[in-house]
Write a protein that holds these residues in place. Structure first.
Motif, PDB file in Angstrom:
ATOM      1  N   THR A 279      -4.947  -2.302  13.019  1.00 22.65           N
ATOM      2  CA  THR A 279      -4.921  -1.421  11.851  1.00 22.65           C
ATOM      3  C   THR A 279      -5.347  -2.196  10.620  1.00 22.65           C
ATOM      4  OG1 THR A 279      -3.095  -0.125  12.776  1.00 22.65           O
ATOM      5  CG2 THR A 279      -3.468   0.052  10.399  1.00 22.65           C
ATOM      6  N   ARG A 280      -6.314  -1.638   9.876  1.00 21.36           N
ATOM      7  CA  ARG A 280      -6.699  -2.233   8.586  1.00 21.36           C
ATOM      8  C   ARG A 280      -5.724  -1.727   7.532  1.00 21.36           C
ATOM      9  NH1 ARG A 280     -10.833  -0.401   5.050  1.00 21.36           N
ATOM     10  NH2 ARG A 280     -11.644   0.888   6.753  1.00 21.36           N
ATOM     11  N   MET A 281      -5.062  -2.654   6.867  1.00 18.46           N
ATOM     12  CA  MET A 281      -3.953  -2.262   5.983  1.00 18.46           C
ATOM     13  C   MET A 281      -4.073  -2.837   4.583  1.00 18.46           C
ATOM     14  SD  MET A 281      -1.066  -4.802   7.527  1.00 18.46           S
ATOM     15  CE  MET A 281      -1.496  -6.547   7.676  1.00 18.46           C
ATOM     16  N   GLY A 282      -5.125  -3.601   4.286  1.00 17.93           N
ATOM     17  CA  GLY A 282      -5.234  -4.185   2.960  1.00 17.93           C
ATOM     18  C   GLY A 282      -6.441  -5.070   2.818  1.00 17.93           C
ATOM     19  N   VAL A 283      -6.448  -5.828   1.738  1.00 19.51           N
ATOM     20  CA  VAL A 283      -7.587  -6.668   1.402  1.00 19.51           C
ATOM     21  C   VAL A 283      -7.085  -7.937   0.726  1.00 19.51           C
ATOM     22  CG1 VAL A 283      -7.922  -5.599  -0.868  1.00 19.51           C
ATOM     23  CG2 VAL A 283      -9.872  -6.656   0.302  1.00 19.51           C
ATOM     24  N   LEU A 284      -7.826  -9.021   0.886  1.00 15.64           N
ATOM     25  CA  LEU A 284      -7.502 -10.264   0.197  1.00 15.64           C
ATOM     26  C   LEU A 284      -8.154 -10.274  -1.179  1.00 15.64           C
ATOM     27  CD1 LEU A 284      -7.819 -12.796   3.133  1.00 15.64           C
ATOM     28  CD2 LEU A 284      -5.740 -11.792   2.177  1.00 15.64           C
ATOM     29  N   THR A 285      -7.489 -10.917  -2.130  1.00 14.98           N
ATOM     30  CA  THR A 285      -7.918 -10.875  -3.534  1.00 14.98           C
ATOM     31  C   THR A 285      -8.025 -12.278  -4.113  1.00 14.98           C
ATOM     32  OG1 THR A 285      -5.634 -10.739  -4.339  1.00 14.98           O
ATOM     33  CG2 THR A 285      -6.742  -8.662  -3.832  1.00 14.98           C
ATOM     34  N   ARG A 286      -8.703 -12.362  -5.279  1.00 20.52           N
ATOM     35  CA  ARG A 286      -8.792 -13.648  -5.977  1.00 20.52           C
ATOM     36  C   ARG A 286      -7.470 -14.030  -6.628  1.00 20.52           C
ATOM     37  NH1 ARG A 286     -13.835 -15.458  -6.079  1.00 20.52           N
ATOM     38  NH2 ARG A 286     -15.549 -13.970  -5.729  1.00 20.52           N
ATOM     39  N   GLU A 287      -6.732 -13.041  -7.135  1.00 26.27           N
ATOM     40  CA  GLU A 287      -5.449 -13.317  -7.782  1.00 26.27           C
ATOM     41  C   GLU A 287      -4.438 -13.724  -6.706  1.00 26.27           C
ATOM     42  OE1 GLU A 287      -7.019 -10.359  -7.987  1.00 26.27           O
ATOM     43  OE2 GLU A 287      -8.043 -10.749  -9.900  1.00 26.27           O
ATOM     44  N   ARG A 288      -3.868 -14.900  -6.863  1.00 22.79           N
ATOM     45  CA  ARG A 288      -3.042 -15.464  -5.795  1.00 22.79           C
ATOM     46  C   ARG A 288      -1.622 -14.900  -5.835  1.00 22.79           C
ATOM     47  NH1 ARG A 288      -4.480 -21.790  -5.439  1.00 22.79           N
ATOM     48  NH2 ARG A 288      -2.968 -21.620  -3.749  1.00 22.79           N
ATOM     49  N   THR A 289      -1.526 -13.591  -5.689  1.00 17.71           N
ATOM     50  CA  THR A 289      -0.240 -12.896  -5.632  1.00 17.71           C
ATOM     51  C   THR A 289      -0.308 -11.866  -4.507  1.00 17.71           C
ATOM     52  OG1 THR A 289      -0.982 -11.239  -7.239  1.00 17.71           O
ATOM     53  CG2 THR A 289       0.204 -13.171  -8.105  1.00 17.71           C
ATOM     54  N   LEU A 290       0.860 -11.452  -4.032  1.00 18.12           N
ATOM     55  CA  LEU A 290       0.946 -10.380  -3.048  1.00 18.12           C
ATOM     56  C   LEU A 290       1.347  -9.102  -3.755  1.00 18.12           C
ATOM     57  CD1 LEU A 290       1.056  -9.142  -0.224  1.00 18.12           C
ATOM     58  CD2 LEU A 290       3.389 -10.058   0.013  1.00 18.12           C
ATOM     59  N   ARG A 291       0.478  -8.093  -3.660  1.00 19.04           N
ATOM     60  CA  ARG A 291       0.770  -6.790  -4.246  1.00 19.04           C
ATOM     61  C   ARG A 291       0.840  -5.745  -3.135  1.00 19.04           C
ATOM     62  NH1 ARG A 291      -3.309  -8.432  -8.097  1.00 19.04           N
ATOM     63  NH2 ARG A 291      -4.806  -7.088  -7.015  1.00 19.04           N
ATOM     64  N   ILE A 292       1.813  -4.861  -3.257  1.00 13.54           N
ATOM     65  CA  ILE A 292       1.957  -3.751  -2.314  1.00 13.54           C
ATOM     66  C   ILE A 292       1.942  -2.462  -3.131  1.00 13.54           C
ATOM     67  CG2 ILE A 292       3.411  -2.679  -0.556  1.00 13.54           C
ATOM     68  CD1 ILE A 292       4.581  -5.440   0.014  1.00 13.54           C
ATOM     69  N   ARG A 293       1.104  -1.534  -2.720  1.00 10.16           N
ATOM     70  CA  ARG A 293       0.996  -0.262  -3.433  1.00 10.16           C
ATOM     71  C   ARG A 293       1.409   0.890  -2.525  1.00 10.16           C
ATOM     72  NH1 ARG A 293      -1.500  -0.714  -8.321  1.00 10.16           N
ATOM     73  NH2 ARG A 293      -2.778  -2.597  -8.663  1.00 10.16           N
ATOM     74  N   ASP A 294       2.078   1.886  -3.121  1.00  8.93           N
ATOM     75  CA  ASP A 294       2.403   3.088  -2.369  1.00  8.93           C
ATOM     76  C   ASP A 294       1.244   4.063  -2.430  1.00  8.93           C
ATOM     77  OD1 ASP A 294       2.485   4.334  -4.855  1.00  8.93           O
ATOM     78  OD2 ASP A 294       4.679   4.528  -4.897  1.00  8.93           O
TER      79      ASP A 294
END
Length: 320
Positions: A279-294
């Motif tokens: 399952t594709r569930m997200g993307v990697l980002t430049r900002e080195r934080t973990l964000r979860i969105r509803d």
């Protein structure tokens, strides 16, 4: 209780004779060189940390001990080859249960064509099974480093089942799909070998997706953004734990994979052909934080995962 050497023979009788120059019974195993690079890992399952004898059969213990190690090989894209087993048992541990533990381990070893080549027996206050396993690489290893911003995040199978299974065992429930996932995890060896052709980074999910994703991001020096409602959950986990509970649940032993955008379609097609559920569930980002969105795009607080040293004394999960 029978003597040490009788127990060793009972245990070894569960396994076929290893096809190596020197196998169990000598001071060391002798293994012929392999064509590819060697992958080596070691892991332990310990009574009252990873299992209790009240809720796991001896065969369950043997299976789980090998499965958690094979999961590490799967995460690297390696093919299992050999392993050694260090088994610590209480003096009153029945001899028939030694055989049952061996049979549980041997069945999984046969399924993945990995051979027992040596080990050790000792006495202890609790049951502890420590394995060192080796695998062969026919390609570059799939590591936690190597992912880049923009890579898609995939996870295999479903999340949170093992955590739900643990809760059910603690409540006296002894059957069901979640209980089986807790007792007898299935290492994703075939998917690991397939993913090594497409992924930029990967690891197995042992301490909860939120925590393990943090490890992958740290190694690759990236951040991540997850879509909570895309997390793959079974109906039972969705009802009992919800996405937040599944994110912190340990012992799923699924694979977490980062795949560059140009390879996504080919990866998904290859998984579909091979019957591998991802399952594709997200993307990697430049900002080195973990964000979860509803589903509405709102940011949520990431949960923690399992920490072996946060508490002690019994089989636990982060918030039980």
């Amino acid at each position: 209780m029978p003597g040490e050497f009788d127990l060793i023979q009972r245990f070894l009788a569960c396994f076929p004779r290893a096809r190596v120059p020197v196998g169990p019974g000598d001071d060391c195993a002798v293994i012929a060189p392999m064509k590819g690079a060697l992958c080596v890992t070691t892991d332990a399952v310990v009574e009252d940390v990873h299992f209790t004898r009240a809720t796991f059969s001896s065969a369950d213990i043997g299976h789980k001990a090998l499965a958690v190690n094979l999961s590490d090989l799967a995460a690297m894209g390696a093919t299992p080859r050999w392993f050694v087993c260090a088994l610590a048992l209480p003096r009153d541990f029945p001899a028939r249960e030694v055989s049952a533990l061996g049979r549980g381990m041997a069945a999984l070893a046969k399924a993945h064509r990995i051979m027992l080549v040596g080990g050790n027996f000792t006495s202890a206050r609790e049951v502890s099974v420590t394995l060192t396993v080796t695998g062969e690489l026919s390609h570059a290893p799939l590591t936690r480093a190597g992912a880049r911003p923009g890579d898609a995040l995939y996870v295999s199978g479903t999340l949170g089942d093992a955590r739900l299974g643990l809760q059910q065992l603690q409540a006296g429930i002894r059957r069901g799909a979640a209980v089986k996932r807790q007792r007898r995890p299935e290492p994703r060896i075939a998917l690991g070998r397939l993913a090594a052709r497409f992924a930029s980074a990967g690891m197995d999910v042992s301490d909860g997706l939120a925590q393990d994703l943090g490890h992958l991001c740290a190694a690759s020096r990236v951040g991540a953004e997850l879509e909570r409602d895309r997390l793959p959950l079974s109906p039972a986990v969705r009802a009992a734990l919800g996405p937040e509970g599944a994110l912190r649940g340990g012992e799923d032993y699924e694979l977490l994979l980062a795949v560059p955008p140009p390879r996504m379609q080919a990866f998904e097609r290859a998984c579909a052909r091979a019957g591998q559920e991802v399952t594709r569930m997200g993307v990697l980002t430049r900002e080195r934080t973990l964000r979860i969105r509803d589903a509405g795009g709102r940011l949520l607080t990431p949960p923690s995962g399992f920490d072996h040293f946060a508490r002690s004394g019994r089989q636990i999960q982060p918030d039980d």
